[in-house]
Design a protein around this motif. Structure first.
Motif, PDB file in Angstrom:
ATOM      1  N   ALA A 106      33.377  62.804  86.852  1.00 47.82           N
ATOM      2  CA  ALA A 106      33.385  62.302  85.478  1.00 47.82           C
ATOM      3  C   ALA A 106      31.974  61.961  85.009  1.00 47.82           C
ATOM      4  N   ASN A 107      31.810  62.000  83.700  1.00 47.79           N
ATOM      5  CA  ASN A 107      30.543  61.652  83.068  1.00 47.79           C
ATOM      6  C   ASN A 107      30.681  60.397  82.228  1.00 47.79           C
ATOM      7  N   LEU A 108      29.550  59.732  82.034  1.00 48.73           N
ATOM      8  CA  LEU A 108      29.484  58.631  81.082  1.00 48.73           C
ATOM      9  C   LEU A 108      29.210  59.203  79.700  1.00 48.73           C
ATOM     10  N   PRO A 109      30.080  58.979  78.715  1.00 50.47           N
ATOM     11  CA  PRO A 109      29.810  59.481  77.365  1.00 50.47           C
ATOM     12  C   PRO A 109      28.522  58.880  76.806  1.00 50.47           C
ATOM     13  N   GLN A 110      27.838  59.645  76.026  1.00 54.36           N
ATOM     14  CA  GLN A 110      26.608  59.166  75.406  1.00 54.36           C
ATOM     15  C   GLN A 110      26.931  58.427  74.104  1.00 54.36           C
ATOM     16  N   ARG A 111      26.030  57.573  73.686  1.00 55.70           N
ATOM     17  CA  ARG A 111      26.070  56.886  72.396  1.00 55.70           C
ATOM     18  C   ARG A 111      27.294  55.974  72.242  1.00 55.70           C
ATOM     19  N   LEU A 112      27.830  55.484  73.337  1.00 59.94           N
ATOM     20  CA  LEU A 112      28.931  54.528  73.253  1.00 59.94           C
ATOM     21  C   LEU A 112      28.487  53.227  73.889  1.00 59.94           C
ATOM     22  N   ASN A 113      28.457  52.163  73.110  1.00 55.25           N
ATOM     23  CA  ASN A 113      27.922  50.894  73.576  1.00 55.25           C
ATOM     24  C   ASN A 113      28.918  49.776  73.284  1.00 55.25           C
ATOM     25  N   PHE A 114      29.347  49.090  74.332  1.00 53.71           N
ATOM     26  CA  PHE A 114      30.267  47.971  74.167  1.00 53.71           C
ATOM     27  C   PHE A 114      29.537  46.637  74.095  1.00 53.71           C
ATOM     28  N   GLY A 115      28.224  46.678  73.939  1.00 54.35           N
ATOM     29  CA  GLY A 115      27.456  45.449  73.854  1.00 54.35           C
ATOM     30  C   GLY A 115      27.522  44.666  75.149  1.00 54.35           C
ATOM     31  N   ALA A 141      33.485  49.757  79.890  1.00 55.74           N
ATOM     32  CA  ALA A 141      32.797  51.047  80.005  1.00 55.74           C
ATOM     33  C   ALA A 141      33.847  52.144  79.982  1.00 55.74           C
ATOM     34  N   VAL A 142      33.439  53.349  79.631  1.00 55.43           N
ATOM     35  CA  VAL A 142      34.355  54.487  79.682  1.00 55.43           C
ATOM     36  C   VAL A 142      33.727  55.645  80.444  1.00 55.43           C
ATOM     37  N   LEU A 143      34.590  56.419  81.069  1.00 54.91           N
ATOM     38  CA  LEU A 143      34.231  57.666  81.724  1.00 54.91           C
ATOM     39  C   LEU A 143      35.086  58.762  81.111  1.00 54.91           C
ATOM     40  N   GLN A 144      34.623  59.996  81.191  1.00 57.33           N
ATOM     41  CA  GLN A 144      35.422  61.123  80.724  1.00 57.33           C
ATOM     42  C   GLN A 144      35.441  62.218  81.791  1.00 57.33           C
ATOM     43  N   PHE A 145      36.606  62.860  81.910  1.00 60.00           N
ATOM     44  CA  PHE A 145      36.743  63.973  82.846  1.00 60.00           C
ATOM     45  C   PHE A 145      37.604  65.042  82.208  1.00 60.00           C
ATOM     46  N   LYS A 146      37.542  66.246  82.759  1.00 61.52           N
ATOM     47  CA  LYS A 146      38.346  67.350  82.264  1.00 61.52           C
ATOM     48  C   LYS A 146      39.344  67.798  83.322  1.00 61.52           C
ATOM     49  N   SER A 147      40.550  68.081  82.869  1.00 65.02           N
ATOM     50  CA  SER A 147      41.595  68.620  83.736  1.00 65.02           C
ATOM     51  C   SER A 147      42.151  69.865  83.073  1.00 65.02           C
ATOM     52  N   THR A 173      31.534  61.594  70.756  1.00 64.74           N
ATOM     53  CA  THR A 173      30.762  61.940  71.939  1.00 64.74           C
ATOM     54  C   THR A 173      31.238  63.253  72.530  1.00 64.74           C
ATOM     55  N   THR A 174      30.413  63.839  73.374  1.00 65.60           N
ATOM     56  CA  THR A 174      30.785  65.078  74.051  1.00 65.60           C
ATOM     57  C   THR A 174      30.630  64.899  75.546  1.00 65.60           C
ATOM     58  N   VAL A 175      31.337  65.716  76.286  1.00 65.46           N
ATOM     59  CA  VAL A 175      31.256  65.677  77.740  1.00 65.46           C
ATOM     60  C   VAL A 175      30.673  66.994  78.222  1.00 65.46           C
ATOM     61  N   THR A 176      29.700  66.917  79.091  1.00 67.80           N
ATOM     62  CA  THR A 176      29.070  68.137  79.591  1.00 67.80           C
ATOM     63  C   THR A 176      29.082  68.148  81.111  1.00 67.80           C
ATOM     64  N   THR A 177      28.963  69.330  81.669  1.00 71.46           N
ATOM     65  CA  THR A 177      28.901  69.549  83.120  1.00 71.46           C
ATOM     66  C   THR A 177      29.973  68.771  83.872  1.00 71.46           C
ATOM     67  N   VAL A 178      31.180  68.815  83.370  1.00 67.67           N
ATOM     68  CA  VAL A 178      32.292  68.157  84.038  1.00 67.67           C
ATOM     69  C   VAL A 178      33.167  69.222  84.693  1.00 67.67           C
ATOM     70  N   PHE A 179      33.525  69.008  85.936  1.00 71.20           N
ATOM     71  CA  PHE A 179      34.414  69.936  86.603  1.00 71.20           C
ATOM     72  C   PHE A 179      35.428  69.149  87.393  1.00 71.20           C
TER      73      PHE A 179
END
Length: 262
Positions: A98-107, A112-118, A252-258
């Motif tokens: 999983a990747n950490l999404p960019q430009r997301l800030n919870f102060g 925190a959030v992670l994103q993955f692809k299935s 946000t976008t997710v890149t290089t996720v496998f």
């Protein structure tokens, strides 16, 4: 009145009595199709994941799905316990990088959030409820850390009630206090209501090892009587706080996720 007419009156009277007797059946309420037929523990497990790096770090909640991309919500302190790359293990045992999404800030909120692809498997996504009130029954879920080598890690689902809802949040955004037993590793897992809706994110255990003052997000300290009440409860960040901030994640976008099977 002739015989045939009398017979007709009697028959009509019988029909009328039959309809009258059956009328209550029409007034029976329709089944409540909103009631959950799946056990709450099973619902909770379907949306709860393990968050890993080299080792197990904590728990997370499948927040939303966009095509093959899933967003997982957890605590910031869970990710701080390990180094990237992070991995998500779903209920079926599969592990996804999983990747950490960019430009997301919870102060300063402990979120925190992670994103993955299935590409092949489809997973359940959490539904959300309003913030509970003191006395409401709630259910905490997650994967406690395994302390003994060789012991299998199992899903935990604990029952309790809301004890406190603070007027202003503690540091990290914690505002919901509840009596459920929450162990190490359950941080980032869901706090649910009786309908199976997520109302908070587990993150603080009761009876901390170090009895430090309870500090609010604005820097002020809780008076001693309130502090003693706070340390006796587990704490969650309300999901309402998350939903106020999460719309940014849609941009946000997710890149290089496998993904890979476990």
């Amino acid at each position: 009145m002739n015989c045939s007419l009398l017979t007709l009156v009697v028959c009509l009277g019988s029909i009328s009595l039959t309809l009258s007797a059956s009328a209550p059946v029409v007034s029976i309420p329709a089944p409540d199709y909103t009631a959950q037929s799946v056990p709450l523990s099973q619902q909770a497990q379907s949306i709860t994941v393990k968050v890993r790096s080299q080792d197990f770090l904590g728990s997370g909640i499948i927040l939303r799905r966009n095509g093959a991309t899933y967003t997982v919500l957890t605590n910031a302190h869970v990710l701080q316990a390990g180094d990237p790359p992070y991995r998500i293990q779903t209920v079926d045992g599969r592990i996804y990088t999983a990747n950490l999404p960019q430009r997301l800030n919870f102060g300063k909120n402990d979120l925190a959030v992670l994103q993955f692809k299935s590409a092949g498997s489809i997973y359940a996504v959490a539904s959300f409820g309003a913030s509970p009130t003191p006395g409401d029954e709630v259910f905490a879920a997650g994967y406690p850390a395994v302390e003994e080598r060789g012991k299998k890690q199992t899903f935990a689902f604990t029952t309790g009630k809301v004890g406190l809802v603070l007027a202003k949040p503690l540091e990290g955004g914690y505002q919901l206090g509840y009596t459920n037993n929450v162990k190490n590793g359950m941080s980032g897992g869901p706090l649910l209501n009786r309908r199976g809706q997520v109302v908070g994110i587990n993150g603080m255990q009761a009876y901390p090892l170090w009895d430090q003052p309870s500090v609010f997000a604005d820097g002020s300290k809780a008076e001693e009587r309130l502090h003693q009440m706070i340390i006796r409860l587990s704490w969650a960040v309300p999901i309402t706080k998350v939903m106020q901030m999460i719309p940014k994640a849609e941009k946000t976008t997710v890149t290089t996720v496998f993904s890979k099977a476990d």
